[in-house]
Design an enzyme around this catalytic site. Sequence first.
Site, short mmCIF file in Angstrom:
data_model
loop_
_atom_site.label_atom_id
_atom_site.label_comp_id
_atom_site.label_asym_id
_atom_site.label_seq_id
_atom_site.Cartn_x
_atom_site.Cartn_y
_atom_site.Cartn_z
N GLN A 14 29.05 26.16 -65.53
CA GLN A 14 30.09 26.74 -64.67
C GLN A 14 30.14 25.97 -63.37
O GLN A 14 29.87 26.49 -62.28
CB GLN A 14 29.79 28.24 -64.42
CG GLN A 14 29.97 29.14 -65.64
CD GLN A 14 31.40 29.15 -66.18
OE1 GLN A 14 32.37 29.04 -65.42
NE2 GLN A 14 31.56 29.28 -67.49
N ASP B 74 27.91 28.51 -76.50
CA ASP B 74 28.66 28.16 -75.32
C ASP B 74 29.63 29.31 -75.06
O ASP B 74 29.90 30.11 -75.96
CB ASP B 74 29.40 26.84 -75.60
CG ASP B 74 30.32 26.45 -74.49
OD1 ASP B 74 29.97 26.65 -73.31
OD2 ASP B 74 31.41 25.91 -74.80
N ASP C 109 39.33 29.01 -73.40
CA ASP C 109 39.09 28.14 -72.25
C ASP C 109 40.39 28.03 -71.46
O ASP C 109 41.45 28.35 -71.96
CB ASP C 109 38.62 26.75 -72.71
CG ASP C 109 37.78 26.06 -71.65
OD1 ASP C 109 37.67 26.59 -70.52
OD2 ASP C 109 37.23 24.98 -71.95
N ASP D 41 33.00 29.38 -72.72
CA ASP D 41 34.44 29.06 -72.69
C ASP D 41 34.81 28.13 -73.84
O ASP D 41 34.22 27.07 -74.01
CB ASP D 41 34.80 28.41 -71.34
CG ASP D 41 34.40 29.29 -70.14
OD1 ASP D 41 34.35 30.52 -70.31
OD2 ASP D 41 34.14 28.74 -69.07
N ARG E 230 22.72 21.17 -66.43
CA ARG E 230 24.10 20.93 -66.85
C ARG E 230 24.14 20.18 -68.17
O ARG E 230 23.60 19.09 -68.32
CB ARG E 230 24.84 20.13 -65.76
CG ARG E 230 26.32 19.90 -66.10
CD ARG E 230 27.05 19.22 -64.94
NE ARG E 230 28.30 18.66 -65.40
CZ ARG E 230 29.43 19.34 -65.61
NH1 ARG E 230 29.45 20.63 -65.35
NH2 ARG E 230 30.51 18.77 -66.06
#
Length: 189
Positions: free
Chosen positions: A65, A20, A28, A22, A113
Site C-alpha cells: 500500500q 494479495d 483494483d 487489490d 514491499r
Amino acid sequence: MIVWIDPIRIRLRKKTIFLDRDGVINEDREYYVKRPDEFVLYPEAATALRLFLQLGFQLIIISNQSGLGRGIISWDNFQKIHNIMIKRLSFYGCPPAAVFYCPHRPEDNCFCRKPRPGMLVEAISNFDIPSLECFFIGDRKTDMEAATQAGCRGIRIVRKGRRTPKNRFEVQNLLEAVSLITKFRLQGD
Ligand SMILES: [Mg+2]
Ligand SMILES: [Zn+2]
C-alpha cells in the site's frame, strides 16, 4: 510493515492461502484504492475464500500500500478500508486470520514491499507456517516473485480480457484458483 492479527483465528503450523488484496479480493483502481467507497469485493471472492477455509487453509492477506507512503491514501481512510474489508469478509463467513501491509514507497528500499518476500517471510516464521503446503495468489509478476522467494507456490490471476493465461499457474479469478489448488491436493503434488 503494518501487521493486523486476529488472535481468535490465527493458528500455528497451519497451511495457509496467502492473498494479495487489490486485484485479487477486491477490484483494483487505476490510482490506488484510496477511500472506503472504492473498496469493491469481486463477486466470486467470498465464495472462493469460504472454499479455501473448508479445504483446511487459513487466510492471510499480503498487500503493498505505497499510497500511504506517497501521501495519496490518508491513514484514516486506510484504517477505514481495512475495517470494511474485515467486516465484509466476516459477514460472508471468510474472515482472514491476519493481514500484512507494506506502507513504503519503492525508494524506501524496505524488505516488505513486494517483489521482496518480507511480509510472507515474517508471516511464515512468526506462525511457523509450512510454506511448501502454501499458495500465494496475486495478480502481478511481483507477487509471483515474492512467492518464489518465500518458498511457496504462486498462482497468478489474469482477469478475463487482459490476456490469455499462459501456463497452468495462471487463472482468471479466485474460483479458478480454488479448482487448481483442489487438483494439486488430489495429485498429492
Ligand atoms: Mg494486486
Ligand atoms: Zn515496506
